[in-house]
Design a protein around this motif. Structure first.
Motif, PDB file in Angstrom:
ATOM      1  N   PHE A  16       0.143   6.212  -6.750  1.00  0.00           N
ATOM      2  CA  PHE A  16       1.213   5.236  -6.544  1.00  0.00           C
ATOM      3  C   PHE A  16       1.082   4.529  -5.199  1.00  0.00           C
ATOM      4  CE2 PHE A  16       5.575   3.988  -5.359  1.00  0.00           C
ATOM      5  CZ  PHE A  16       5.825   3.117  -6.403  1.00  0.00           C
ATOM      6  N   PHE A  17       0.735   5.285  -4.156  1.00  0.00           N
ATOM      7  CA  PHE A  17       0.560   4.677  -2.845  1.00  0.00           C
ATOM      8  C   PHE A  17      -0.879   4.215  -2.615  1.00  0.00           C
ATOM      9  CE2 PHE A  17       4.288   7.531  -2.043  1.00  0.00           C
ATOM     10  CZ  PHE A  17       5.203   6.506  -1.908  1.00  0.00           C
ATOM     11  N   ASN A  18      -1.719   4.367  -3.648  1.00  0.00           N
ATOM     12  CA  ASN A  18      -3.066   3.790  -3.667  1.00  0.00           C
ATOM     13  C   ASN A  18      -3.929   4.143  -2.466  1.00  0.00           C
ATOM     14  OD1 ASN A  18      -2.470   2.424  -6.117  1.00  0.00           O
ATOM     15  ND2 ASN A  18      -1.437   0.825  -4.962  1.00  0.00           N
ATOM     16  N   ARG A  19      -3.674   5.307  -1.877  1.00  0.00           N
ATOM     17  CA  ARG A  19      -4.455   5.791  -0.736  1.00  0.00           C
ATOM     18  C   ARG A  19      -4.345   4.898   0.503  1.00  0.00           C
ATOM     19  NH1 ARG A  19      -8.340   9.658  -2.457  1.00  0.00           N
ATOM     20  NH2 ARG A  19      -8.546   9.776  -4.726  1.00  0.00           N
ATOM     21  N   LYS A  20      -3.482   3.894   0.489  1.00  0.00           N
ATOM     22  CA  LYS A  20      -3.434   2.969   1.626  1.00  0.00           C
ATOM     23  C   LYS A  20      -2.299   3.286   2.597  1.00  0.00           C
ATOM     24  CE  LYS A  20      -0.684  -0.586  -0.748  1.00  0.00           C
ATOM     25  NZ  LYS A  20      -0.643  -2.005  -1.141  1.00  0.00           N
ATOM     26  N   TYR A  21      -1.408   4.181   2.233  1.00  0.00           N
ATOM     27  CA  TYR A  21      -0.317   4.550   3.125  1.00  0.00           C
ATOM     28  C   TYR A  21      -0.563   5.940   3.691  1.00  0.00           C
ATOM     29  CZ  TYR A  21       2.354   0.697   1.032  1.00  0.00           C
ATOM     30  OH  TYR A  21       2.786  -0.531   0.603  1.00  0.00           O
ATOM     31  N   THR A  41       4.020   2.620   5.582  1.00  0.00           N
ATOM     32  CA  THR A  41       3.281   1.461   5.090  1.00  0.00           C
ATOM     33  C   THR A  41       2.430   0.854   6.202  1.00  0.00           C
ATOM     34  OG1 THR A  41       4.984  -0.159   5.652  1.00  0.00           O
ATOM     35  CG2 THR A  41       5.224   0.996   3.555  1.00  0.00           C
ATOM     36  N   GLU A  42       1.601  -0.123   5.817  1.00  0.00           N
ATOM     37  CA  GLU A  42       0.739  -0.758   6.813  1.00  0.00           C
ATOM     38  C   GLU A  42       1.531  -1.551   7.850  1.00  0.00           C
ATOM     39  OE1 GLU A  42       1.269  -3.612   3.437  1.00  0.00           O
ATOM     40  OE2 GLU A  42       0.787  -1.499   3.619  1.00  0.00           O
ATOM     41  N   ASN A  43       2.765  -1.946   7.508  1.00  0.00           N
ATOM     42  CA  ASN A  43       3.590  -2.644   8.502  1.00  0.00           C
ATOM     43  C   ASN A  43       4.628  -1.707   9.134  1.00  0.00           C
ATOM     44  OD1 ASN A  43       5.160  -2.412   6.248  1.00  0.00           O
ATOM     45  ND2 ASN A  43       5.820  -4.540   6.190  1.00  0.00           N
ATOM     46  N   ARG A 150      -7.730   8.463 -16.096  1.00  0.00           N
ATOM     47  CA  ARG A 150      -8.791   8.692 -15.119  1.00  0.00           C
ATOM     48  C   ARG A 150      -8.253   9.077 -13.752  1.00  0.00           C
ATOM     49  NH1 ARG A 150     -13.163   3.788 -16.052  1.00  0.00           N
ATOM     50  NH2 ARG A 150     -13.677   4.271 -18.232  1.00  0.00           N
ATOM     51  N   ALA A 151      -6.947   8.996 -13.600  1.00  0.00           N
ATOM     52  CA  ALA A 151      -6.346   9.287 -12.300  1.00  0.00           C
ATOM     53  C   ALA A 151      -6.461  10.767 -11.977  1.00  0.00           C
ATOM     54  CB  ALA A 151      -4.888   8.850 -12.294  1.00  0.00           C
ATOM     55  N   TRP A 152      -6.004  11.100 -10.770  1.00  0.00           N
ATOM     56  CA  TRP A 152      -6.170  12.454 -10.236  1.00  0.00           C
ATOM     57  C   TRP A 152      -5.598  13.515 -11.171  1.00  0.00           C
ATOM     58  CZ3 TRP A 152      -3.114  16.513  -8.648  1.00  0.00           C
ATOM     59  CH2 TRP A 152      -3.749  17.452  -7.835  1.00  0.00           C
TER      60      TRP A 152
END
Length: 201
Positions: A16-21, A41-43, A150-152
Motif C-alpha cells: 500500500f505504501f509502495n516502499r516509498k514511505y 510521506t516524502e513531504n 504476486r504481492a508479498w
C-alpha cells in the motif's frame, strides 16, 4: 491464514505504501498515542494506521484517548472524607478535596496525523462496522490472501475507503524524521539480535 499485526504491517509497508514511505512498526508512540504502523510521506507528513484482527478490537478503538479532546471546565463540589477516631469516639476530618471536571469532545483526527487508516482482514469486515468507527475521516484497508497475487506472501491489500487528509496537520521537521528513522533502525537491529538468539538456541 492466521493474521497478526506483523504480517499485516509488512504487507502494508511493501504494497500500500509502495516502499516509498518510511514505516515504523510496532507500536510507535511518537505522536503521543500508540500507532500500530506509523508512516512518513516524502513531504514529511504522518500517516497513522490502526491494525485490527477482530471486530471487537475495532469497535473498542473509538474509546481510546487519541480520539477525544479533554478540556478542563472546573471542579466538582468539595468532598470531605470523615473517619471514626476510636480514642475520641467521634468522626474526624481525614481529607478534603475537589475532583477536576473535564468536557470530552471527539476529534476528527489523532494529534499530528495527516491521514488515518484502519487495516483489517477482509473476512471480518461487514458494512455495519462503519458505524463503530470514531468518525468518517479514517480510511479502510482490507487484506485477504490470494495465491495468484504476486504481492508479498500472496496478501492482497484493497483500499475500501480513502482517508480524508487533515489540512491542519503540519509537516514534521527533518530532525523529527531522522529521529523516527533512528527508532526504526534500532528496532531493526534489535529484531536481528532476537533472530540470532533464536537460531543459536
Amino acid at each position: 491464514m492466521t493474521w497478526s499485526e506483523q504480517s499485516i504491517a509488512r504487507a502494508l509497508a511493501t504494497q500500500f505504501f509502495n516502499r516509498k514511505y518510511l514505516c515504523v512498526v510496532p507500536n510507535c508512540n511518537w505522536t503521543g498515542y500508540e500507532c500500530d504502523l506509523l508512516a512518513i510521506t516524502e513531504n514529511l507528513r504522518i500517516i497513522d494506521v490502526e491494525i485490527k484482527i477482530s471486530r471487537s478490537d475495532l469497535k473498542a478503538d473509538a474509546k481510546k484517548d487519541k480520539w477525544w479532546r479533554r478540556e478542563h471546565i472546573g471542579y466538582w463540589p468539595t468532598v470531605t472524607e470523615l473517619r471514626h477516631h476510636p480514642r475520641l469516639d467521634k468522626l474526624v476530618e481525614q481529607r478534603v478535596y475537589r475532583r477536576p471536571r473535564y468536557k470530552s469532545t471527539p476529534k476528527d483526527w489523532p494529534s499530528k496525523v495527516w491521514k488515518h487508516y484502519y487495516a483489517l482482514p477482509k473476512e471480518i469486515w461487514t458494512p455495519e462496522l462503519l458505524d463503530a468507527l470514531p468518525n468518517q475521516n479514517s480510511g479502510i484497508l482490507l487484506l485477504d490472501q490470494d495465491s495468484t497475487c504476486r504481492a508479498w506472501e500472496g496478501i492482497r491489500v484493497t483500499c475500501l475507503r480513502r482517508a480524508t487528509p487533515n489540512r491542519d496537520a503540519k509537516p514534521i521537521s527533518p530532525a523529527a524524521a531522522v529521529d523516527i528513522a533512528r527508532l526504526a533502525s534500532l528496532r531493526m537491529w534489535d529484531a536481528y539480535r532476537r533472530l540470532d538468539a533464536k537460531e543459536a538456541a
